[in-house]
Design a protein around this motif. Structure first.
Motif, mmCIF file in Angstrom:
data_model
loop_
_atom_site.group_PDB
_atom_site.id
_atom_site.type_symbol
_atom_site.label_atom_id
_atom_site.label_comp_id
_atom_site.label_asym_id
_atom_site.label_seq_id
_atom_site.Cartn_x
_atom_site.Cartn_y
_atom_site.Cartn_z
ATOM 1 N N VAL A 60 0.862 -1.176 0.000
ATOM 2 C CA VAL A 60 0.000 0.000 0.000
ATOM 3 C C VAL A 60 0.899 1.226 0.000
ATOM 4 O O VAL A 60 1.782 1.363 0.863
ATOM 5 C CB VAL A 60 -0.912 0.013 1.248
ATOM 6 C CG1 VAL A 60 -1.702 1.305 1.322
ATOM 7 C CG2 VAL A 60 -1.852 -1.192 1.228
ATOM 8 N N ASN A 61 0.718 2.112 -0.952
ATOM 9 C CA ASN A 61 1.565 3.297 -1.068
ATOM 10 C C ASN A 61 0.918 4.494 -0.387
ATOM 11 O O ASN A 61 -0.303 4.680 -0.439
ATOM 12 C CB ASN A 61 1.819 3.620 -2.541
ATOM 13 C CG ASN A 61 2.611 2.532 -3.232
ATOM 14 O OD1 ASN A 61 3.721 2.208 -2.822
ATOM 15 N ND2 ASN A 61 2.041 1.946 -4.278
ATOM 16 N N SER A 62 1.757 5.307 0.253
ATOM 17 C CA SER A 62 1.272 6.514 0.912
ATOM 18 C C SER A 62 2.376 7.552 0.910
ATOM 19 O O SER A 62 3.501 7.295 0.482
ATOM 20 C CB SER A 62 0.837 6.201 2.348
ATOM 21 O OG SER A 62 1.954 6.128 3.217
ATOM 22 N N GLU A 63 2.056 8.722 1.416
ATOM 23 C CA GLU A 63 3.090 9.727 1.643
ATOM 24 C C GLU A 63 4.044 9.236 2.721
ATOM 25 O O GLU A 63 3.673 8.445 3.592
ATOM 26 C CB GLU A 63 2.456 11.050 2.065
ATOM 27 C CG GLU A 63 1.591 11.711 1.001
ATOM 28 C CD GLU A 63 2.389 12.124 -0.210
ATOM 29 O OE1 GLU A 63 3.526 12.617 -0.046
ATOM 30 O OE2 GLU A 63 1.886 11.942 -1.330
ATOM 31 N N LYS A 64 5.277 9.736 2.673
ATOM 32 C CA LYS A 64 6.274 9.371 3.667
ATOM 33 C C LYS A 64 5.886 9.915 5.039
ATOM 34 O O LYS A 64 5.372 11.016 5.162
ATOM 35 C CB LYS A 64 7.639 9.926 3.251
ATOM 36 C CG LYS A 64 8.750 9.682 4.252
ATOM 37 C CD LYS A 64 10.036 10.340 3.770
ATOM 38 C CE LYS A 64 11.136 10.223 4.819
ATOM 39 N NZ LYS A 64 12.385 10.907 4.362
ATOM 40 N N GLY A 65 6.154 9.143 6.065
ATOM 41 C CA GLY A 65 5.849 9.514 7.443
ATOM 42 C C GLY A 65 5.208 8.327 8.137
ATOM 43 O O GLY A 65 4.211 7.789 7.644
ATOM 44 N N ARG A 66 5.786 7.910 9.254
ATOM 45 C CA ARG A 66 5.316 6.661 9.850
ATOM 46 C C ARG A 66 3.840 6.709 10.220
ATOM 47 O O ARG A 66 3.098 5.757 9.991
ATOM 48 C CB ARG A 66 6.176 6.306 11.064
ATOM 49 C CG ARG A 66 5.888 4.918 11.611
ATOM 50 C CD ARG A 66 6.929 4.508 12.621
ATOM 51 N NE ARG A 66 8.108 3.976 11.960
ATOM 52 C CZ ARG A 66 9.312 3.911 12.530
ATOM 53 N NH1 ARG A 66 9.492 4.374 13.747
ATOM 54 N NH2 ARG A 66 10.326 3.400 11.884
ATOM 55 N N GLY A 67 3.384 7.828 10.798
ATOM 56 C CA GLY A 67 1.978 7.940 11.146
ATOM 57 C C GLY A 67 1.092 7.836 9.924
ATOM 58 O O GLY A 67 0.076 7.124 9.920
ATOM 59 N N THR A 68 1.463 8.524 8.859
ATOM 60 C CA THR A 68 0.708 8.497 7.611
ATOM 61 C C THR A 68 0.677 7.093 7.019
ATOM 62 O O THR A 68 -0.371 6.597 6.576
ATOM 63 C CB THR A 68 1.335 9.468 6.597
ATOM 64 O OG1 THR A 68 1.389 10.773 7.171
ATOM 65 C CG2 THR A 68 0.529 9.514 5.311
ATOM 66 N N GLN A 69 1.825 6.435 7.023
ATOM 67 C CA GLN A 69 1.914 5.090 6.469
ATOM 68 C C GLN A 69 1.086 4.089 7.282
ATOM 69 O O GLN A 69 0.401 3.233 6.716
ATOM 70 C CB GLN A 69 3.381 4.643 6.414
ATOM 71 C CG GLN A 69 4.210 5.417 5.397
ATOM 72 C CD GLN A 69 5.698 5.159 5.526
ATOM 73 O OE1 GLN A 69 6.496 6.080 5.684
ATOM 74 N NE2 GLN A 69 6.088 3.898 5.479
ATOM 75 N N LEU A 70 1.148 4.204 8.600
ATOM 76 C CA LEU A 70 0.370 3.299 9.436
ATOM 77 C C LEU A 70 -1.125 3.485 9.222
ATOM 78 O O LEU A 70 -1.892 2.519 9.190
ATOM 79 C CB LEU A 70 0.732 3.506 10.909
ATOM 80 C CG LEU A 70 2.132 3.054 11.311
ATOM 81 C CD1 LEU A 70 2.477 3.549 12.707
ATOM 82 C CD2 LEU A 70 2.262 1.537 11.248
ATOM 83 N N CYS A 71 -1.546 4.730 9.066
ATOM 84 C CA CYS A 71 -2.957 5.011 8.771
ATOM 85 C C CYS A 71 -3.371 4.343 7.465
ATOM 86 O O CYS A 71 -4.455 3.740 7.371
ATOM 87 C CB CYS A 71 -3.191 6.516 8.672
ATOM 88 S SG CYS A 71 -3.164 7.392 10.238
ATOM 89 N N ALA A 72 -2.523 4.453 6.454
ATOM 90 C CA ALA A 72 -2.837 3.868 5.155
ATOM 91 C C ALA A 72 -2.910 2.351 5.235
ATOM 92 O O ALA A 72 -3.805 1.724 4.648
ATOM 93 C CB ALA A 72 -1.792 4.294 4.127
ATOM 94 N N GLY A 73 -1.982 1.754 5.959
ATOM 95 C CA GLY A 73 -1.995 0.301 6.107
ATOM 96 C C GLY A 73 -3.218 -0.182 6.849
ATOM 97 O O GLY A 73 -3.853 -1.170 6.461
ATOM 98 N N ALA A 74 -3.582 0.507 7.916
ATOM 99 C CA ALA A 74 -4.762 0.124 8.694
ATOM 100 C C ALA A 74 -6.035 0.262 7.862
ATOM 101 O O ALA A 74 -6.942 -0.574 7.948
ATOM 102 C CB ALA A 74 -4.853 0.980 9.948
ATOM 103 N N ALA A 75 -6.106 1.315 7.054
ATOM 104 C CA ALA A 75 -7.295 1.533 6.229
ATOM 105 C C ALA A 75 -7.492 0.401 5.217
ATOM 106 O O ALA A 75 -8.628 0.087 4.837
ATOM 107 C CB ALA A 75 -7.184 2.870 5.505
ATOM 108 N N ALA A 76 -6.397 -0.215 4.795
ATOM 109 C CA ALA A 76 -6.478 -1.290 3.808
ATOM 110 C C ALA A 76 -6.727 -2.658 4.434
ATOM 111 O O ALA A 76 -7.067 -3.613 3.727
ATOM 112 C CB ALA A 76 -5.189 -1.335 2.990
ATOM 113 N N ALA A 77 -6.571 -2.775 5.738
ATOM 114 C CA ALA A 77 -6.678 -4.077 6.417
ATOM 115 C C ALA A 77 -8.106 -4.590 6.401
ATOM 116 O O ALA A 77 -9.060 -3.818 6.478
ATOM 117 C CB ALA A 77 -6.179 -3.950 7.850
ATOM 118 N N ARG A 78 -8.232 -5.931 6.348
ATOM 119 C CA ARG A 78 -9.546 -6.536 6.201
ATOM 120 C C ARG A 78 -9.937 -7.440 7.370
ATOM 121 O O ARG A 78 -10.980 -8.088 7.304
ATOM 122 C CB ARG A 78 -9.589 -7.342 4.902
ATOM 123 C CG ARG A 78 -9.397 -6.485 3.660
ATOM 124 C CD ARG A 78 -9.491 -7.295 2.382
ATOM 125 N NE ARG A 78 -8.332 -8.161 2.196
ATOM 126 C CZ ARG A 78 -7.695 -8.303 1.033
ATOM 127 N NH1 ARG A 78 -8.102 -7.633 -0.035
ATOM 128 N NH2 ARG A 78 -6.674 -9.106 0.940
#
Length: 229
Positions: A60-78
């Motif tokens: 899952v691609n997102s803007e750089k930044g751990r908080g931003t990346q974690l948000c993106a990963g969580a949003a994609a989780a099923r």
């Protein structure tokens, strides 16, 4: 019953060192605990996409930044549970048993692992003791201790904030000590930065950054301070 846990790993040019972290996850696949692995990538220029393909992880691609990346990963989780790990952290053998026990006995709580370093230095033992005490007494586990959290609780507290630093402390404060529990397992993390910068210097910088954040300093100003020292 479908596997209950999604692992989310923020990545940024870690393709050459994420192997041990992924290897430790294998036992959960065989035990039917692991639903999926998500790499939340912040713009890597290495072969992380190839690694994801080899191990069957979703990228899952997102803007750089751990908080931003974690948000993106969580949003994609099923799945119903999320396990956030750093790419240089390695769960101890048998960790799936500790997680399954937590799922069965503390379904409304988040959990963290006991920290240890991949170093024999006495300073490593001192930092480990402080980190685990901080997590247990003050309810402030850091990201290198992992975070296991039910999806409904993650959503209820608003998830990780979109900030460049201290996102782990921010979500721990939103959860509160009473909704955090120690898992009966350890997680090993790399001592490279401490050995490079010096145990005392690195530890002092981390502690002062935490103190400034708790005192109200913005994460944006702290990340500039952190990166220039």
């Amino acid at each position: 019953m479908s596997a209950p846990v999604t692992v989310v790993i923020p990545t940024l040019n870690v393709a050459d060192r994420i192997g041990p972290c992924l290897g430790a996850l294998g036992e959960a696949v065989f035990e039917g605990l692991l639903a999926e692995v998500i790499f939340a990538d912040g713009g890597s220029s290495d072969e992380i996409d190839a690694v994801a393909g080899e191990v069957g992880a979703r990228l899952v691609n997102s803007e750089k930044g751990r908080g931003t990346q974690l948000c993106a990963g969580a949003a994609a989780a099923r799945s119903g549970w999320l396990l956030f790990l750093h790419a240089d952290s390695v769960l101890d053998a048998g960790w799936h048993e500790a997680v399954r026990q937590h799922l069965a006995t503390r379904p409304e709580h988040a959990g963290w692992f006991r920290l240890k370093f991949d170093s024999d230095a006495w300073q490593a033992r001192a930092v480990e003791r402080w980190a685990n005490l901080r997590a247990r007494i003050f309810g402030l586990p850091y990201g290198d201790q992992g975070l296991l959290i039910p999806r409904r609780l993650y959503d209820r507290v608003g998830g990780f904030p979109d900030i460049p630093l201290m996102e782990d402390v921010a979500i721990a404060r939103k959860l509160g000590r009473r909704r955090l529990a120690a898992l009966e397992c350890s997680i090993a993390t790399s001592a490279e930065r401490y050995e490079r910068d010096g145990w005392f210097r690195r530890g002092s910088r981390n502690l002062s950054t935490l103190a400034l954040y708790l005192a109200g300093r913005s994460p944006e100003s702290l990340v500039r301070r952190y990166e220039t020292r």
